[in-house]
Enzyme design. Sequence first.
Site: not given
Length: 365
Positions: A62-64
């Site tokens: 995801h947002s990593v």
Amino acid sequence: MQGFVDDRFAPVGALFEESLNDGAGASVCVNVDGRTVLDLWGGFADAARTRPWQQNTIVDVHSVTKTMTALTALLLADRGEIDLAAPVSRYWPEFAANGKEHVTVAQVLSHSSGLSGWAEPIALADLCDWEKMTGLLAAQAPFWSPGTAGGYHVLTHGFLVGEVIRRVTGRTVGTVFREEIAEPLGADFHIGLPVEEDGRVADLIPPATDVQLFPDPTPLQTNAATNPRFDVAVTRTRAWRGAEIPAGNGIGNARSMTDALSVLACGGGGLLSESGCRRALEIQVEGEDLILGIPLRFGLGFAVSGGLMPNPNTLYWGGLGGSLVLVDLDARTTFAYAPSRMADTLADVRGLGLAMAMWEAMALL
């Protein structure tokens, strides 16, 4: 649990092994001064527990993904190809529409451009349409005055930064990341996964209950959470995995994340200058985030420790579901955690607990 751990970091390994009791799978990795001192994985790569998590298992973090996109932008800035203080419209002329002519690349990187979401309704499938997503962002007006406040750009961040990269290099952000960072460093991280790698991907296991993102959402928060509304099932599709959604569909494991991001902790690793690495620490905006509703300090592409962590020069970010990366420039240490079971709450401390055990172990050296 499999892998190896330096004796000094045994408490981290013990805590990670305990976390695997939930029946899912995960990986965790620690790199100190350019050397991997802990690399562990375990559990299963599917909810039915038929596929053991292997050394080369990868998962959507995801947002990593944003940290890899930011690293790519920092690399190009260090080479002089992108001026982070310049307006986005220097590289992407159409972006100047609707009062955005002065929005800078730095504001986009630091979630302060006012473009935390799309004004027009979009579907989840639209995220696989690069031209549509960037075209809508170029045409719309900011939700707030750029540079005056931070508001987490949940999905727009990757399209905004990625389009600047594409205009400058003539290549997509996933291609630049692969050719200039992942391949030279041997980092098994992908923004746009080739179909032949599908068999290695762990299935994300959704939360057991609906996660209430915002108890009393503002219009901005509602936009961020529901336009589009996310469904974990999409992460198992070829369309999602193969697309470049550089704020949210990166696929890798903990080892691959430390392989890439340790260059920032260790003075550039031959890819960037040390000053180019430290630019990420330059605070662009701080205060209560208009989307997340918590106090944050954003540097260039990363949140920066503000007393939350032992060392002040620590970059960090996490992803929906529990993935987490930390880049401690003071201790020249990089930490990453990538689980497959998504937490039932946004206050997911699995990764942070492992990181705190890491810092405690280092304090005993």
